[in-house]
Design a protein around this motif. Structure first.
Motif, PDB file in Angstrom:
ATOM      1  N   PHE A   6      34.664  34.856  39.009  1.00 39.70           N
ATOM      2  CA  PHE A   6      35.564  35.572  39.802  1.00 39.70           C
ATOM      3  C   PHE A   6      36.868  35.554  39.088  1.00 39.70           C
ATOM      4  CE2 PHE A   6      39.366  34.293  42.786  1.00 39.70           C
ATOM      5  CZ  PHE A   6      38.771  35.215  43.760  1.00 39.70           C
ATOM      6  N   PHE A   7      37.338  36.894  39.138  1.00 41.02           N
ATOM      7  CA  PHE A   7      38.593  37.339  38.539  1.00 41.02           C
ATOM      8  C   PHE A   7      39.732  36.929  39.447  1.00 41.02           C
ATOM      9  CE2 PHE A   7      41.597  40.143  37.513  1.00 41.02           C
ATOM     10  CZ  PHE A   7      42.322  39.837  36.356  1.00 41.02           C
ATOM     11  N   GLY A  61      38.083  43.862  38.306  1.00 38.77           N
ATOM     12  CA  GLY A  61      39.341  43.663  39.202  1.00 38.77           C
ATOM     13  C   GLY A  61      40.666  43.717  38.121  1.00 38.77           C
ATOM     14  N   TYR A 105      52.576  50.836  41.219  1.00 35.39           N
ATOM     15  CA  TYR A 105      53.691  50.728  42.346  1.00 35.39           C
ATOM     16  C   TYR A 105      54.532  51.741  42.206  1.00 35.39           C
ATOM     17  CZ  TYR A 105      51.755  45.900  43.476  1.00 35.39           C
ATOM     18  OH  TYR A 105      50.748  44.871  43.833  1.00 35.39           O
ATOM     19  N   ILE A 132      48.802  52.728  46.205  1.00 32.21           N
ATOM     20  CA  ILE A 132      49.486  51.825  46.636  1.00 32.21           C
ATOM     21  C   ILE A 132      51.040  51.909  46.204  1.00 32.21           C
ATOM     22  CG2 ILE A 132      47.680  50.494  47.264  1.00 32.21           C
ATOM     23  CD1 ILE A 132      48.315  48.741  45.014  1.00 32.21           C
ATOM     24  N   TYR A 173      35.648  42.010  41.189  1.00 31.20           N
ATOM     25  CA  TYR A 173      36.781  42.664  41.663  1.00 31.20           C
ATOM     26  C   TYR A 173      37.771  41.362  42.089  1.00 31.20           C
ATOM     27  CZ  TYR A 173      35.882  47.440  41.222  1.00 31.20           C
ATOM     28  OH  TYR A 173      35.234  48.727  40.908  1.00 31.20           O
ATOM     29  N   GLY A 174      37.637  40.441  42.167  1.00 26.90           N
ATOM     30  CA  GLY A 174      38.381  39.276  42.751  1.00 26.90           C
ATOM     31  C   GLY A 174      38.581  39.318  44.157  1.00 26.90           C
ATOM     32  N   VAL A 175      37.657  39.843  44.900  1.00 28.79           N
ATOM     33  CA  VAL A 175      37.658  39.890  46.285  1.00 28.79           C
ATOM     34  C   VAL A 175      37.645  38.475  46.850  1.00 28.79           C
ATOM     35  CG1 VAL A 175      36.624  40.866  48.295  1.00 28.79           C
ATOM     36  CG2 VAL A 175      36.742  42.232  46.559  1.00 28.79           C
ATOM     37  N   ARG A 187      50.042  36.054  43.197  1.00 31.49           N
ATOM     38  CA  ARG A 187      48.493  36.531  43.452  1.00 31.49           C
ATOM     39  C   ARG A 187      48.180  36.659  44.826  1.00 31.49           C
ATOM     40  NH1 ARG A 187      43.173  36.874  45.164  1.00 31.49           N
ATOM     41  NH2 ARG A 187      41.833  37.239  43.421  1.00 31.49           N
ATOM     42  N   PHE A 243      45.540  42.368  47.774  1.00 28.22           N
ATOM     43  CA  PHE A 243      45.521  43.336  46.502  1.00 28.22           C
ATOM     44  C   PHE A 243      44.291  43.322  45.994  1.00 28.22           C
ATOM     45  CE2 PHE A 243      46.365  43.674  41.820  1.00 28.22           C
ATOM     46  CZ  PHE A 243      46.898  45.010  41.725  1.00 28.22           C
ATOM     47  N   SER A 244      43.820  42.135  45.533  1.00 28.38           N
ATOM     48  CA  SER A 244      42.329  42.385  45.064  1.00 28.38           C
ATOM     49  C   SER A 244      41.144  42.740  45.924  1.00 28.38           C
ATOM     50  CB  SER A 244      42.165  41.084  44.380  1.00 28.38           C
ATOM     51  OG  SER A 244      42.782  40.627  43.422  1.00 28.38           O
ATOM     52  N   ILE A 248      41.509  45.245  48.073  1.00 30.70           N
ATOM     53  CA  ILE A 248      41.423  46.358  48.215  1.00 30.70           C
ATOM     54  C   ILE A 248      41.219  47.303  46.789  1.00 30.70           C
ATOM     55  CG2 ILE A 248      42.521  46.522  50.436  1.00 30.70           C
ATOM     56  CD1 ILE A 248      44.861  48.302  48.965  1.00 30.70           C
ATOM     57  N   SER A 249      41.199  46.274  45.886  1.00 28.58           N
ATOM     58  CA  SER A 249      40.925  47.046  44.552  1.00 28.58           C
ATOM     59  C   SER A 249      39.519  47.509  44.459  1.00 28.58           C
ATOM     60  CB  SER A 249      41.510  46.297  43.234  1.00 28.58           C
ATOM     61  OG  SER A 249      40.451  45.141  43.383  1.00 28.58           O
ATOM     62  N   VAL A 285      49.460  43.499  49.781  1.00 26.69           N
ATOM     63  CA  VAL A 285      48.950  44.438  48.757  1.00 26.69           C
ATOM     64  C   VAL A 285      50.347  44.667  47.512  1.00 26.69           C
ATOM     65  CG1 VAL A 285      47.883  46.742  48.147  1.00 26.69           C
ATOM     66  CG2 VAL A 285      47.407  45.403  50.142  1.00 26.69           C
ATOM     67  N   ASP A 286      51.323  45.270  48.068  1.00 26.94           N
ATOM     68  CA  ASP A 286      52.282  45.611  47.368  1.00 26.94           C
ATOM     69  C   ASP A 286      53.422  44.486  46.906  1.00 26.94           C
ATOM     70  OD1 ASP A 286      51.251  48.071  47.664  1.00 26.94           O
ATOM     71  OD2 ASP A 286      52.711  48.968  49.128  1.00 26.94           O
ATOM     72  N   ARG A 287      53.402  43.622  47.629  1.00 32.13           N
ATOM     73  CA  ARG A 287      54.272  42.396  47.378  1.00 32.13           C
ATOM     74  C   ARG A 287      55.752  42.893  47.270  1.00 32.13           C
ATOM     75  NH1 ARG A 287      50.053  41.640  43.986  1.00 32.13           N
ATOM     76  NH2 ARG A 287      51.353  41.763  42.319  1.00 32.13           N
TER      77      ARG A 287
END
Lengths: 249, 338, 389
Positions: free
Chosen positions: A63-64, A168, A194, C64, C237-239, C351, C355-356, C358-359, C387-389
């Motif tokens: 898990f990244f 990711g 961004y 984004i 993806y870190g979902v 973190r 963000f992760s 939707i990547s 997402v954008d923070r």
């Protein structure tokens, strides 16, 4: 069905041992602080370390979580908040013996983020102006997680991309690139994430001024009223009125 | 001379009926959906339960600036809402509101055929709107509307064909009269009983023809931002709005006429039948319209390919079987009787 | 007017035109469609640059940053109590949960422990925020796939949950209730009964939502098998959060590395099987129900005592680095806090779950139909602020 949680499968010591077994020369040190394992690796071993953490049979950190960087600078200037943090001044006062790394030394003897007196395995903050790149991955359902860390010089920071290892990392590296100016070699598309295309500078550098603070400096006591005495008395009664800064061991 | 007065009065009534039907249905939809969704809906305009809300909305639309996008095909853009409205208008012309010539505008021999044909024109308006707006979302919506019309016009007509076979006429007045003379085991029933499958298909296909949930893919405000209507403002949008509700009323009225017996009610004595007729038709129309509103507040929308599949693989085969069964039954019954 | 010659001429012209029509090669180029940044289905200001072949997506590029507010920079010039105000606004649908990891991180660095009552209340309010957040999902998502009614049902009960939150914290969206060392104040006297009543109402509405949405034929038609995310891709993806659990991975930080009082309560981790849009929706519904049971348990075993530990008036955090994560309604929310020993953090890496989450859009949206874009976007339940923070 509703079960209590299970303990992590590996404790910090086991993770550290596994890391030093698997990473070999690439590993500089493993720091265990507050139960969290951080592996400092050499920049050239960055991708290998990420791949090892992901594919190793006992770690299995598939898990990244995130990737980012820290911009370390010797003096806490350009922040706009130095007035408040007299602790930063204390820190400066406490370490006068460590001036910024001489540039020629960095060129000759290689890049030395930590002083020679640094004891491996203990937590310390690096000296001089440099970048630290961090990546965090964890193993799902097992409570195992590892932070990887590596140091890059402040001038032309460059490191291999781990987007191949962790998909990711792609966006995180793009963010890191625009925020710190760190180059990620082998990244498929290091375009802006961004910031607008025409933005100049790297906002998260400590040298990047924060506009609002430039206009109105903020030590907090400029634009905030003093606590009225009666409320201060009540707070003292309620929370014991510990003296400021008295807690830091 | 009297013929001209009659024509004038009827035309005026027809012209008034479109906005009236749109207002009544629009308001009922606001209130019915509100109560289904645990809220009260409009309460302020006109004091009594917000009855004047849609009138206020209409006035607001008229006051708004008439915006036409620069890249739009101006003449087509202007024609589209009118065309949509005209379609609803033309359907009304053949709906019989009671027995006797006073209660219909127009008793065509091919009334049902005509009604279904002109109701399809509204989609042309939507397609024109989608094309002329010079907006990608509108274009996609317009194309979806066209595809949807092709798929659902067929089951709509096929379902009606079974009724025509059973009644032996295409005239809407004739169909109502045929229902008045129809009975099963001595109990007088409208065609919804023998033609139940056809009725369900007809209502489903009408929902699709009207582009209402769950078949509102052409409008889909959450993805195409109401598709063909995206660029419309002010009174042009008002035209579409009226066309939508008038169309809903018109199709419901057709369904009520051919399946629920229209203006005819069993057991009503002849002397009061003319007075009861229009009320009966409006009540039956309202029942179907209520059902459409109920569906709208219950279901999500189907994807474009799914609703195509539904039309071609489910509705059309069933309606064909329905025609077959009806034809056999009609021949069989007439043999027995004859 | 018309002569035989004219007629022959026009016949020839017509034949020629017919030939020409047959031989014309119709240009079927791809259409480039900008979905967003202003679009009702993108939850704010996400922009998707989509290449379409008819209704089929050929490629998609998420853009984004339209709401980037630079929180990582801003927290560097604020002291620890002030940071809470900012991070409340990262994911504004679950403000209270955002505060927790940061405050816990600061407490760990300071080696302060909040009193047990504060810990329990934090857990309770976190779960309440999770319910409110998931109810927002159940109002937005049905709306996106075209059902209007569930929105009102979900919002009705969310309102009650927010009322309870407000009665405790004074804030509906941005509670700003956590302090380093505990909570700002104790719960009001009426809290227990109100809370229990609200939980009953929430369980009730879950039944309604189950009927209206999760059990709805057309909803299933739209979501089952749509936007399938395999577990390995999700992890790569870190979902995280419900989106990860929908793929069958039973990873829940509340369980695998418990924080707050989550090790004191028993609860279930709902997981899906296929990782499609339907699983993502179904899991959130079951999570709401689990959360109501967690709240019930916490209410029963709420310890007495103060809600604030003894904390110095001016907070200065000793040198150190720590990563603290929490299970937010939108996935893993974590803060990597670096302190140089001052009153402000030296660096905070935020973190955030969305963000992760939707990547992985580029993977998920490849080759789907336009309506499915909306169904998939909605099922990921992201908040652009997150997402954008």
């Amino acid at each position: 069905m509703r079960l209590p949680p299970t303990a992590p499968e590996l404790d910090a010591g086991e993770i550290a041992a596994r890391l030093s077994d698997g990473l070999g020369d690439g590993l500089v040190e493993t720091v265990i602080a507050r139960g969290q394992v951080t592996a400092r690796v050499r920049p050239d071993a960055w991708v290998d370390a990420a791949r090892f953490v992901k594919t190793d049979d006992s770690l299995r950190c598939t898990f990244f979580s995130w990737l980012s960087a820290i911009h370390w600078i010797e003096a806490d200037e350009g922040l706009g908040n130095s007035e408040l943090s007299d602790a930063a001044e204390e820190a400066d006062a406490a370490e006068p013996a460590e001036p910024a790394e001489p540039a020629d030394a960095a060129e000759e003897a290689g890049f030395q983020p930590y002083p020679a007196s640094h004891e491996p395995g203990t937590y310390a903050q690096p000296q001089g102006n440099l970048f630290q790149v961090l990546a965090h991955a964890s193993s799902p359902m097992r409570g195992v997680s590892v932070t990887l860390k590596t140091e890059l010089p402040e001038e032309s920071p460059k490191i291999a991309s781990i987007a191949e290892v962790f998909a990711g990392a792609n966006w995180h590296e793009r963010e890191c690139h625009e925020m710190f100016g760190i180059e990620f070699d082998g990244h498929p598309d290091l375009s802006r994430l961004y910031l607008p295309e025409d933005f100049e500078g790297h906002p998260l550098l400590k040298s990047f001024p924060l506009g609002a603070r430039e206009i109105k400096p903020w030590p907090g006591n400029v634009d905030v009223e003093a606590i009225p005495p009666e409320i201060e008395a009540r707070l003292d009664a309620e929370f014991g009125g510990g003296s400021s800064g008295g807690d830091s061991e | 001379m009297t013929i001209w007065i009659e024509v004038a009065v009827k035309t005026l009534a027809l012209l008034l009926m479109i906005p009236l039907a749109a207002l009544a249905l629009g308001y009922s939809e606001l209130k019915i959906m509100a109560h289904m969704q645990s809220r009260v809906g409009p309460m302020e305009a006109g004091k009594f339960h917000g009855w004047a809300q849609l009138i206020a909305d209409g006035l607001k639309f008229i006051q708004k600036e008439d915006v036409i996008p620069e890249a739009a095909d101006r003449s087509v853009f202007a024609l589209a809402p009118v065309l949509s409205l005209i379609s609803a208008f033309l359907v009304f012309a053949v709906v019989p509101f009671g027995s006797g010539q006073r209660f219909w505008f127009f008793n065509l021999d091919i009334g049902l055929f005509y009604a279904l044909a002109v109701s399809a024109i509204s989609v042309l308006g939507v397609l024109m709107a989608g094309w002329s707006s010079a907006n990608k979302y509108s274009l996609m919506g317009g194309l979806r509307a066209a595809a949807q019309l092709m798929a659902y016009e067929l089951p709509l007509v096929l379902a009606a064909v079974a009724v025509v076979i059973q009644a032996g006429t295409m005239s809407l007045v004739g169909i109502v009269e045929a229902q008045a003379n129809f009975s099963i085991l001595g109990i007088p029933v409208p065609y919804v009983v023998p033609q139940f499958a056809g009725f369900v298909i007809f209502v489903i296909a009408s929902v699709a023809e009207l582009s209402r949930t769950p078949f509102d893919m052409p409008m889909a405000e959450s993805e195409l931002i109401t598709g063909p209507l995206t660029e419309y403002t002010g009174f042009r949008f008002l035209f579409f709005f009226m066309a939508e509700y008038a169309g809903m009323f018109a199709l419901s009225a057709i369904a009520a006429t051919i399946y629920l017996g229209g203006y005819w009610l069993p057991g009503v004595p002849d002397n009061i039948a003319p007075a009861v007729g229009p009320v009966a038709l409006v009540a039956k129309t309202g029942l179907i319209a209520f059902f459409l509103i109920w569906i709208r507040s219950t279901y999500p929308r189907l994807r474009e390919d799914q609703l195509q599949k539904f039309a071609w693989k489910v509705l059309i085969p069933i309606s064909l079987v329905n025609i077959l069964v009806t034809s056999i039954a009609v021949v069989f019954v007439s043999d027995v009787q004859g | 007017m018309s002569t035989a010659g004219d007629l022959a001429e026009s016949v020839r012209a017509a034949a020629h035109a017919a030939d020409a029509r047959v031989s014309v090669d119709i240009d079927t180029g791809d259409m480039k469609l900008n979905i967003g940044p202003q679009h009702p289905a993108t939850h704010g200001v996400l922009r998707l640059v989509v290449e379409l072949d008819g209704e089929k997506v050929k490629s998609v590029k998420p853009v984004i940053g339209y709401m980037h507010r630079g929180y990582e920079k801003l927290v560097e010039v604020r002291d620890y109590p002030q940071v809470t105000t900012l991070i409340n606004r990262i994911d504004w649908v679950s403000g209270f949960c955002n505060e927790i990891p940061f405050i816990l991180g600061a407490e760990k660095l300071l080696e302060i422990e909040a009193p047990p009552r504060a810990t329990y209340l934090r857990t309770l309010l976190c779960e309440m925020q999770r319910i409110a957040s998931h109810l927002v999902f159940f109002s937005a998502y049905p709306l996106e796939v075209g059902a209007m009614t569930p929105m009102f049902f979900a919002f009705r009960e969310r309102e009650r949950v927010l009322d309870v939150l407000e009665s405790v914290t004074g804030g509906r969206f941005h509670p700003n209730f956590n302090r380093v060392g505990g909570l700002f104040k104790d719960i009001p006297a009426t809290f227990r009964s109100e809370c229990a009543e609200t939980m009953d109402a929430v369980r009730n509405v879950c039944g309604e939502l189950d009927n209206l949405i999760v059990g709805n034929e057309i909803f299933m038609e739209r979501t089952v098998g749509v936007g399938v995310l395999p577990p390995e891709i999700a992890l790569d993806y870190g979902v995280s959060g419900p989106n990860l659990r929908a793929t069958g991975v039973a990873e829940d930080i509340r369980k695998t590395s418990p924080y707050l009082a989550y090790d004191q309560v028993n609860f279930d981790i709902p997981t899906g099987e296929n990782g499609d849009c339907f699983d993502r929706a179904k899991i959130r519904l079951r999570e709401i129900i689990e959360s109501t049971y967690i709240i019930d348990q916490l209410l029963d075993s709420l310890p007495s005592g103060p809600v604030m530990a003894k904390v110095p008036k001016v907070i200065k955090v000793p040198e150190g680095e720590i990563y603290v994560k929490g299970e937010n309604p939108r996935g893993e929310m974590g803060y990597y806090i670096v302190s140089k020993g001052g009153g402000t953090p030296y660096r905070v890496k935020i973190r955030s779950g969305s963000f992760s989450n939707i990547s992985c859009l580029e993977y998920l949206l490849d080759g789907v139909l336009v309506p499915d874009i909306i169904a998939i976007l909605g099922s990921l339940d992201f908040v652009l602020g997150d997402v954008d923070r």
